[in-house]
Write a protein that holds these residues in place. Structure first.
Motif, PDB file in Angstrom:
ATOM      1  N   ASP A  23      -8.225   3.879  -7.741  1.00 10.71           N
ATOM      2  CA  ASP A  23      -7.117   2.931  -7.615  1.00 10.71           C
ATOM      3  C   ASP A  23      -5.823   3.713  -7.778  1.00 10.71           C
ATOM      4  OD1 ASP A  23      -9.048   0.960  -7.491  1.00 10.71           O
ATOM      5  OD2 ASP A  23      -8.765   0.300  -9.570  1.00 10.71           O
ATOM      6  N   ARG A  24      -4.778   3.258  -7.101  1.00 11.06           N
ATOM      7  CA  ARG A  24      -3.484   3.941  -7.204  1.00 11.06           C
ATOM      8  C   ARG A  24      -2.398   2.958  -7.611  1.00 11.06           C
ATOM      9  NH1 ARG A  24      -1.132   7.962  -2.628  1.00 11.06           N
ATOM     10  NH2 ARG A  24      -2.651   9.287  -3.737  1.00 11.06           N
ATOM     11  N   LEU A  28      -6.353   6.545 -10.432  1.00  9.51           N
ATOM     12  CA  LEU A  28      -7.287   6.267 -11.516  1.00  9.51           C
ATOM     13  C   LEU A  28      -8.702   6.228 -10.949  1.00  9.51           C
ATOM     14  CD1 LEU A  28      -5.066   3.367 -12.750  1.00  9.51           C
ATOM     15  CD2 LEU A  28      -5.362   5.510 -14.005  1.00  9.51           C
ATOM     16  N   ALA A  29      -9.558   7.140 -11.437  1.00 13.08           N
ATOM     17  CA  ALA A  29     -10.908   7.238 -10.907  1.00 13.08           C
ATOM     18  C   ALA A  29     -11.755   6.018 -11.270  1.00 13.08           C
ATOM     19  CB  ALA A  29     -11.578   8.511 -11.438  1.00 13.08           C
ATOM     20  N   THR A  86       0.844  -1.182   0.000  1.00 16.55           N
ATOM     21  CA  THR A  86       0.000   0.000   0.000  1.00 16.55           C
ATOM     22  C   THR A  86       0.878   1.230   0.000  1.00 16.55           C
ATOM     23  OG1 THR A  86      -1.697  -1.156   1.231  1.00 16.55           O
ATOM     24  CG2 THR A  86      -1.792   1.248   1.262  1.00 16.55           C
ATOM     25  N   PRO A  87       0.609   2.218  -0.847  1.00 17.68           N
ATOM     26  CA  PRO A  87       1.396   3.439  -0.863  1.00 17.68           C
ATOM     27  C   PRO A  87       1.389   4.089   0.502  1.00 17.68           C
ATOM     28  CG  PRO A  87      -0.026   3.349  -2.763  1.00 17.68           C
ATOM     29  CD  PRO A  87      -0.422   2.211  -1.860  1.00 17.68           C
ATOM     30  N   PRO A  88       2.442   4.819   0.840  1.00 20.27           N
ATOM     31  CA  PRO A  88       2.572   5.399   2.170  1.00 20.27           C
ATOM     32  C   PRO A  88       1.446   6.361   2.481  1.00 20.27           C
ATOM     33  CG  PRO A  88       4.121   6.403   0.651  1.00 20.27           C
ATOM     34  CD  PRO A  88       3.521   5.219  -0.050  1.00 20.27           C
ATOM     35  N   ALA A  89       0.999   6.321   3.717  1.00 19.70           N
ATOM     36  CA  ALA A  89      -0.053   7.234   4.157  1.00 19.70           C
ATOM     37  C   ALA A  89       0.576   8.588   4.453  1.00 19.70           C
ATOM     38  CB  ALA A  89      -0.739   6.684   5.396  1.00 19.70           C
ATOM     39  N   GLU A 115      -6.099  -0.400  -3.850  1.00 21.22           N
ATOM     40  CA  GLU A 115      -7.448   0.145  -4.049  1.00 21.22           C
ATOM     41  C   GLU A 115      -7.768   1.107  -2.911  1.00 21.22           C
ATOM     42  OE1 GLU A 115     -12.146  -1.290  -4.049  1.00 21.22           O
ATOM     43  OE2 GLU A 115     -10.516  -2.772  -3.993  1.00 21.22           O
ATOM     44  N   HIS A 116      -8.190   2.314  -3.256  1.00 25.77           N
ATOM     45  CA  HIS A 116      -8.633   3.298  -2.266  1.00 25.77           C
ATOM     46  C   HIS A 116     -10.157   3.437  -2.430  1.00 25.77           C
ATOM     47  CE1 HIS A 116      -4.606   5.016  -1.008  1.00 25.77           C
ATOM     48  NE2 HIS A 116      -4.298   4.215  -2.007  1.00 25.77           N
TER      49      HIS A 116
END
Length: 205
Positions: free
Chosen positions: A97-98, A202-203, A30-33, A90-91
């Motif tokens: 989505d990232r 990406l929306a 997961t990308p860093p918060a 996934e956000h």
């Protein structure tokens, strides 16, 4: 300090430490918060540099544009920036989505645009990348291999996210790295930078 105040202070310190440490899990990283870096909108600014805009508030109905983005950076080379890894997540709460590109060294310049067909660089042969639509990311100067020729990122990878379905490294030649993203639909997107990484959101529908 009485006993109740000491207990409250201890709880506060413990909560602070827990929030700072966080955790990691198995699967795609997961990308860093934290506070997002300014994002680049899907449009080209004068001189080829993408226009920087503040990150929009969270929304389930994102209206990001889908036009091409071009951002120019001129890192001193050598060493050439290296694409060392690709991560995704996934956000769902925020509606996108990232995908994150980890970069060893200074950030390269890059372009992001939709293409009707994915082709390999430099052979120009068509490449079958899973997905109904394709977004091509080209980084320069960059490479996806070590100085001894060992590849750092390669191949076609399937992803089961709502919008992002795959990514594929389709070029690593003469200072250009090309990565195709396979999407479920033509999605609006935003591009952002953080130290040592480039990300694309990406929306979803």
């Amino acid at each position: 300090m009485n006993t109740s105040l000491k207990f409250a202070a201890a709880l506060t310190v413990a909560a602070t430490l827990a929030a700072a440490c966080g955790g990691t899990g198995a699967g795609p990283a997961t990308p860093p918060a934290g506070t997002p870096a300014p994002a680049v909108s899907s449009s080209s600014a004068p001189g080829g540099a993408g226009a920087a805009t503040a990150t929009p508030p969270a929304s389930h109905h994102l209206t990001w544009p889908s036009g091409p983005v071009t951002v120019t950076h001129h890192p001193a080379v050598p060493p050439v920036p290296v694409l060392t890894g690709v991560r995704y997540a996934e956000h769902s709460r925020d509606g996108y989505d990232r995908i994150v590109f980890d970069i060893g060294g200074a950030l390269p310049g890059y372009s992001v645009k939709y293409v009707s067909q994915v082709r390999a660089d430099p052979s120009d042969k068509p490449v079958s990348v899973p997905g109904h639509r394709h977004l091509l990311v080209v980084m320069n100067p960059a490479q996806a291999h070590r100085d001894d020729g060992t590849a750092t990122v390669t191949g076609i990878h399937h992803i089961d996210l709502p919008t992002l379905k795959s990514y594929a490294v389709v070029g690593d030649y003469e200072g250009y790295v090309s990565v195709a993203l396979g999407l479920d639909h033509v999605a609006g997107f935003r591009v952002g930078e953080l130290p040592g990484r480039l990300y694309i959101d990406l929306a979803r529908h």
